[in-house]
Write a protein that holds these residues in place. Structure first.
Motif, PDB file in Angstrom:
ATOM      1  N   ARG A  48       0.814  -1.212   0.000  1.00 20.59           N
ATOM      2  CA  ARG A  48       0.000   0.000   0.000  1.00 20.59           C
ATOM      3  C   ARG A  48       0.850   1.264   0.000  1.00 20.59           C
ATOM      4  O   ARG A  48       0.384   2.316  -0.433  1.00 20.59           O
ATOM      5  CB  ARG A  48      -0.918   0.000   1.225  1.00 20.59           C
ATOM      6  N   PHE A  49       2.076   1.159   0.519  1.00 19.76           N
ATOM      7  CA  PHE A  49       2.936   2.336   0.582  1.00 19.76           C
ATOM      8  C   PHE A  49       3.450   2.682  -0.815  1.00 19.76           C
ATOM      9  O   PHE A  49       3.785   1.800  -1.609  1.00 19.76           O
ATOM     10  CB  PHE A  49       4.125   2.089   1.513  1.00 19.76           C
ATOM     11  N   LYS A  50       3.555   3.946  -1.112  1.00 17.86           N
ATOM     12  CA  LYS A  50       4.060   4.420  -2.392  1.00 17.86           C
ATOM     13  C   LYS A  50       5.569   4.588  -2.330  1.00 17.86           C
ATOM     14  O   LYS A  50       6.088   5.236  -1.414  1.00 17.86           O
ATOM     15  CB  LYS A  50       3.402   5.751  -2.749  1.00 17.86           C
ATOM     16  N   VAL A  51       6.260   4.002  -3.293  1.00 14.12           N
ATOM     17  CA  VAL A  51       7.721   4.060  -3.350  1.00 14.12           C
ATOM     18  C   VAL A  51       8.115   5.212  -4.267  1.00 14.12           C
ATOM     19  O   VAL A  51       7.800   5.205  -5.464  1.00 14.12           O
ATOM     20  CB  VAL A  51       8.308   2.730  -3.863  1.00 14.12           C
ATOM     21  N   TRP A  52       8.797   6.201  -3.710  1.00 14.18           N
ATOM     22  CA  TRP A  52       9.224   7.357  -4.482  1.00 14.18           C
ATOM     23  C   TRP A  52      10.564   7.077  -5.147  1.00 14.18           C
ATOM     24  O   TRP A  52      11.371   6.309  -4.651  1.00 14.18           O
ATOM     25  CB  TRP A  52       9.347   8.582  -3.567  1.00 14.18           C
TER      26      TRP A  52
END
Length: 218
Positions: free
Chosen positions: A59-63
């Motif tokens: 769910r976390f967005k990887v920048w």
């Protein structure tokens, strides 16, 4: 005793058993193809708890990675050194004199004469060179008042007006630093005789190029 009568029933029994085994295998294959295979749960390398953790992590967005200064902005010092060298040596004569790519450049073991603004020319044996961009310097070993002296000169310094090659070593030295010249048996000592011969030859070449001197002009 008849051996053939004993071997025949055994052979027939073996063939009967072989046929029964083949029929059993055929029935088994037919039953497995016609029947429905039971659903077997697939096993994975992760447990249920690990799968839950993976679902949370997804769910976390990887920048994307932040651009670094080293990749976007290379080291500016080589360009600065090259710009300073082009200002201090516009003709490129000093660079060619001590370049590794030119065959006629000065090599360790040659006799050089450096002329500066603040004193008399100093002549000595070229011992080594320290390549550091604008601060590139050479070390010469000569004699002053019959005393051996070693001096460093920066080739791009504004105070260094001229650098001349007085004498070239006939055989190339096998070392880049001729520190063994400090020993008595290898020390060349005074090189004034070589400087005198070089000046005499230079004067003869100038007189041939200009046969009419200032006195010969009308």
């Amino acid at each position: 005793m008849n051996v053939a009568s004993v071997g025949r029933p055994l052979g027939a029994l073996k063939s009967a058993l072989r046929q029964a085994r083949f029929q059993k295998e055929a029935r088994r294959s037919l039953s497995t193809t016609s029947g429905t295979t039971p659903s077997v749960p697939t096993r994975t390398a992760f447990s249920a708890r690990q799968r839950q953790d993976l679902s949370k992590v997804k769910r976390f967005k990887v920048w994307p990675q932040i651009p670094t200064i080293r990749n976007d902005y290379p080291n500016p010092m080589p360009a600065i050194h090259q710009h300073q060298i082009s200002q201090l040596d516009p003709t490129g004569a000093r660079t060619r004199m001590f370049s590794k790519k030119h065959l006629d450049s000065a090599k360790p073991g040659d006799v050089l004469m450096v002329t500066t603004k603040s004193g008399e020319p100093f002549s000595g044996v070229f011992m080594q060179i320290r390549r550091q961009g604008v601060d590139t310097a050479i070390q010469l070993r000569g004699q002053l008042m019959k005393v051996s002296v070693e001096m460093w000169f920066k080739i791009y310094a504004p105070t260094t007006t001229a650098i001349d090659i007085i004498w070239r070593r006939p055989k190339r030295a096998r070392r880049a630093r001729l520190t063994y010249l400090r020993k008595a048996k290898h020390d060349m000592g005074n090189v004034d005789n070589l400087v005198f011969a070089w000046r005499k030859e230079r004067y003869a070449l100038r007189s041939k190029a200009n046969p009419k001197g200032p006195q010969g002009k009308k």
